[in-house]
Design a protein around this motif. Structure first.
Motif, PDB file in Angstrom:
ATOM      1  N   LEU A  43      43.372  49.312  42.955  1.00 50.26           N
ATOM      2  CA  LEU A  43      42.788  49.475  44.293  1.00 50.26           C
ATOM      3  C   LEU A  43      41.294  49.689  44.131  1.00 50.26           C
ATOM      4  O   LEU A  43      40.866  50.529  43.341  1.00 50.26           O
ATOM      5  CB  LEU A  43      43.431  50.644  45.012  1.00 50.26           C
ATOM      6  N   GLU A  44      40.515  48.927  44.889  1.00 52.16           N
ATOM      7  CA  GLU A  44      39.058  49.019  44.809  1.00 52.16           C
ATOM      8  C   GLU A  44      38.459  49.083  46.202  1.00 52.16           C
ATOM      9  O   GLU A  44      39.013  48.530  47.160  1.00 52.16           O
ATOM     10  CB  GLU A  44      38.486  47.816  44.060  1.00 52.16           C
ATOM     11  N   ARG A  45      37.308  49.738  46.289  1.00 48.17           N
ATOM     12  CA  ARG A  45      36.610  49.828  47.576  1.00 48.17           C
ATOM     13  C   ARG A  45      36.090  48.446  47.972  1.00 48.17           C
ATOM     14  O   ARG A  45      35.483  47.751  47.165  1.00 48.17           O
ATOM     15  CB  ARG A  45      35.439  50.816  47.485  1.00 48.17           C
ATOM     16  N   GLY A  93      44.446  43.805  42.468  1.00 44.26           N
ATOM     17  CA  GLY A  93      45.207  43.322  41.322  1.00 44.26           C
ATOM     18  C   GLY A  93      46.579  43.955  41.298  1.00 44.26           C
ATOM     19  O   GLY A  93      46.757  45.087  41.759  1.00 44.26           O
ATOM     20  N   LEU A  94      47.560  43.214  40.780  1.00 43.41           N
ATOM     21  CA  LEU A  94      48.924  43.736  40.699  1.00 43.41           C
ATOM     22  C   LEU A  94      49.649  43.091  39.518  1.00 43.41           C
ATOM     23  O   LEU A  94      49.629  41.865  39.368  1.00 43.41           O
ATOM     24  CB  LEU A  94      49.698  43.432  41.988  1.00 43.41           C
ATOM     25  N   ARG A  95      50.255  43.924  38.696  1.00 51.64           N
ATOM     26  CA  ARG A  95      51.154  43.442  37.656  1.00 51.64           C
ATOM     27  C   ARG A  95      52.480  44.179  37.803  1.00 51.64           C
ATOM     28  O   ARG A  95      52.505  45.357  38.176  1.00 51.64           O
ATOM     29  CB  ARG A  95      50.564  43.670  36.262  1.00 51.64           C
ATOM     30  N   VAL A 150      53.646  37.555  43.181  1.00 53.63           N
ATOM     31  CA  VAL A 150      54.152  38.584  42.267  1.00 53.63           C
ATOM     32  C   VAL A 150      54.933  37.906  41.147  1.00 53.63           C
ATOM     33  O   VAL A 150      55.792  37.059  41.409  1.00 53.63           O
ATOM     34  CB  VAL A 150      55.069  39.593  42.987  1.00 53.63           C
ATOM     35  N   GLU A 151      54.621  38.276  39.928  1.00 56.73           N
ATOM     36  CA  GLU A 151      55.395  37.840  38.771  1.00 56.73           C
ATOM     37  C   GLU A 151      55.824  39.076  38.002  1.00 56.73           C
ATOM     38  O   GLU A 151      54.998  39.941  37.688  1.00 56.73           O
ATOM     39  CB  GLU A 151      54.564  36.945  37.855  1.00 56.73           C
ATOM     40  N   VAL A 152      57.113  39.190  37.715  1.00 57.98           N
ATOM     41  CA  VAL A 152      57.617  40.309  36.924  1.00 57.98           C
ATOM     42  C   VAL A 152      57.649  39.885  35.465  1.00 57.98           C
ATOM     43  O   VAL A 152      58.333  38.930  35.093  1.00 57.98           O
ATOM     44  CB  VAL A 152      59.013  40.746  37.405  1.00 57.98           C
ATOM     45  N   GLU A 153      56.904  40.603  34.641  1.00 55.87           N
ATOM     46  CA  GLU A 153      56.730  40.238  33.242  1.00 55.87           C
ATOM     47  C   GLU A 153      57.793  40.878  32.351  1.00 55.87           C
ATOM     48  O   GLU A 153      58.153  42.045  32.540  1.00 55.87           O
ATOM     49  CB  GLU A 153      55.347  40.689  32.762  1.00 55.87           C
TER      50      GLU A 153
END
Length: 397
Positions: free
Chosen positions: A389-391, A370-372, A136-139
């Protein structure tokens, strides 16, 4: 700007005012760090204490601010720093500290370390509640181009464009102490614009958002929901569009749509051959959404779970979830996955709620791909995330 707390029934003798010397442990969700103090009343011989105004690794003297002998944990403030972290700095506000204004959590921390602490919290919540181990990176989020306060925003200041003031004893502007109804008179709040709009104001304002190559205006009630960081709307729109990569002709559900921010830009992306449905419970916000979308998308008014239980049960290609702090919860998550979207963009202001809902999605074959994370609230513990979120069985990635 600080949360009030309801008085609890005492569970034993009060420990408020007790002082202990400790070495501080890791950061925890909520703007504090974890410490342990000796306690003969506890089966383990120690008591967990959540401590504000400190940093991991510091040696401090804490003073208990909430807690009795029968509580599972206590709350405290660091009232003396014996060995400071190299990331400790002088707070830019004279009202930031124990017993003072409760609006900020991390004014004593460098901006870089603030973001690192928030990343640690997001990572820990996803690990504990969703079983995920993800980086995790906080932008940082800059002000929009041409913003006269851009230099201050870059330093984590003057980003709050709206604030709900309390009233002092003679009617002065004030803010509340942490977890208290008591107020502190404020002559100037360094994170707030000097021309910030009072969140209790009445009327309608127009917010303009320049994102994804387009500029759209949005009517919103002066006291209605709108992001308070000037760079937030464009940042979040572009993060959602980048995550979902909407295609012309696709069908999109925008849930908890507010005044239609995401729906408007999604309608641009899917074009006249696509379909966007915005669902919003608040009557005033839904009315503004209808005006803001001007036929580019449909607006359905009502609680999201109830609307999805009775309508729009056909397949949708994409879903945007931007729920309130408590998250979407199981009924909404299960109604979303029943529509078999290829992708869900989850916009979250609370990492614990995000992690819980990500775990529910995983039960139904949707994994976080994916996560931002964005620092939309510098000097506080709050952080905004956009998760994709993906199947797992989908080849449409």
């Amino acid at each position: 700007m600080s949360r009030q707390v309801r008085a609890r029934r005492p569970r034993g003798a009060s420990r408020v005012g007790a002082r202990f010397e400790v070495v501080v442990g890791p950061v925890a969700h909520g703007g504090h760090c974890v410490a342990r103090v000796p306690d003969e009343q506890s089966p383990s011989g120690t008591r967990v204490v959540f401590v504000r105004h400190t940093l991991p690794g510091e040696r401090i003297v804490l003073e208990v601010t909430e807690g009795t002998e029968g509580d599972r944990f206590w709350r405290a403030d660091a009232v003396e720093v014996l060995e400071a972290s190299p990331d400790r700095v002088a707070a830019p506000c004279r009202l930031a500290g124990p017993g003072l204004c409760g609006g900020c959590d991390f004014q004593h921390v460098t901006l870089e370390r603030q973001r690192g602490l928030k990343a640690d919290v997001v990572r820990e919540q996803l690990s504990r509640l969703a079983g995920l181990d993800v980086p995790v990176e906080v932008e940082a989020v800059p002000a929009p181009p041409g913003d006269p306060a851009a230099a201050d925003v870059d330093q984590g200041l003057r980003w709050r464009t709206r604030v709900q003031w309390a009233s002092g004893p003679r009617g002065e502007r004030a803010l509340r102490k942490h977890r208290s109804r008591e107020v502190v008179v404020v002559d100037d709040c360094p994170i707030t614009r000097r021309d910030a709009r009072d969140a209790a104001a009445r009327g309608t304002v127009v917010e303009r958002v320049d994102a994804a190559g387009a500029v759209h205006g949005f009517e919103v009630d002066a006291d209605g929901f709108w992001q308070v960081h000037p760079g937030a709307p464009a940042t979040l729109v572009e993060a959602v569009l980048a995550a979902l990569a909407p295609r012309p002709g696709e069908r999109v559900l925008d849930l908890y749509a507010g005044v239609g921010l995401f729906a408007r830009f999604l309608a641009d992306a899917v074009g006249p051959g696509g379909r966007v449905v915005a669902v919003e419970a608040d009557r005033r916000a839904a009315g503004h959404a209808a005006a803001n979308l001007a036929g580019a998308a449909e607006v359905a008014r009502g609680p999201v779970d109830r609307v999805l239980a009775t309508a729009y049960d056909e397949p949708f290609d994409l879903v945007v979830l931007d729920p309130p702090r408590e998250g979407a919860r199981r009924p909404v998550v299960e109604q979303v996955v029943a529509r078999s979207p290829r992708g869900v963009a989850y916009v979250a202001c609370d990492p614990a709620a995000l992690a819980r809902d990500v775990g529910i999605f995983a039960e139904h074959g949707y994994n976080m791909s994916g996560l931002r994370a964005f620092d939309l609230f510098p000097m506080t513990h709050h952080v905004e995330c956009v998760a994709l979120l993906e199947r797992t069985d989908s080849d449409l990635r």
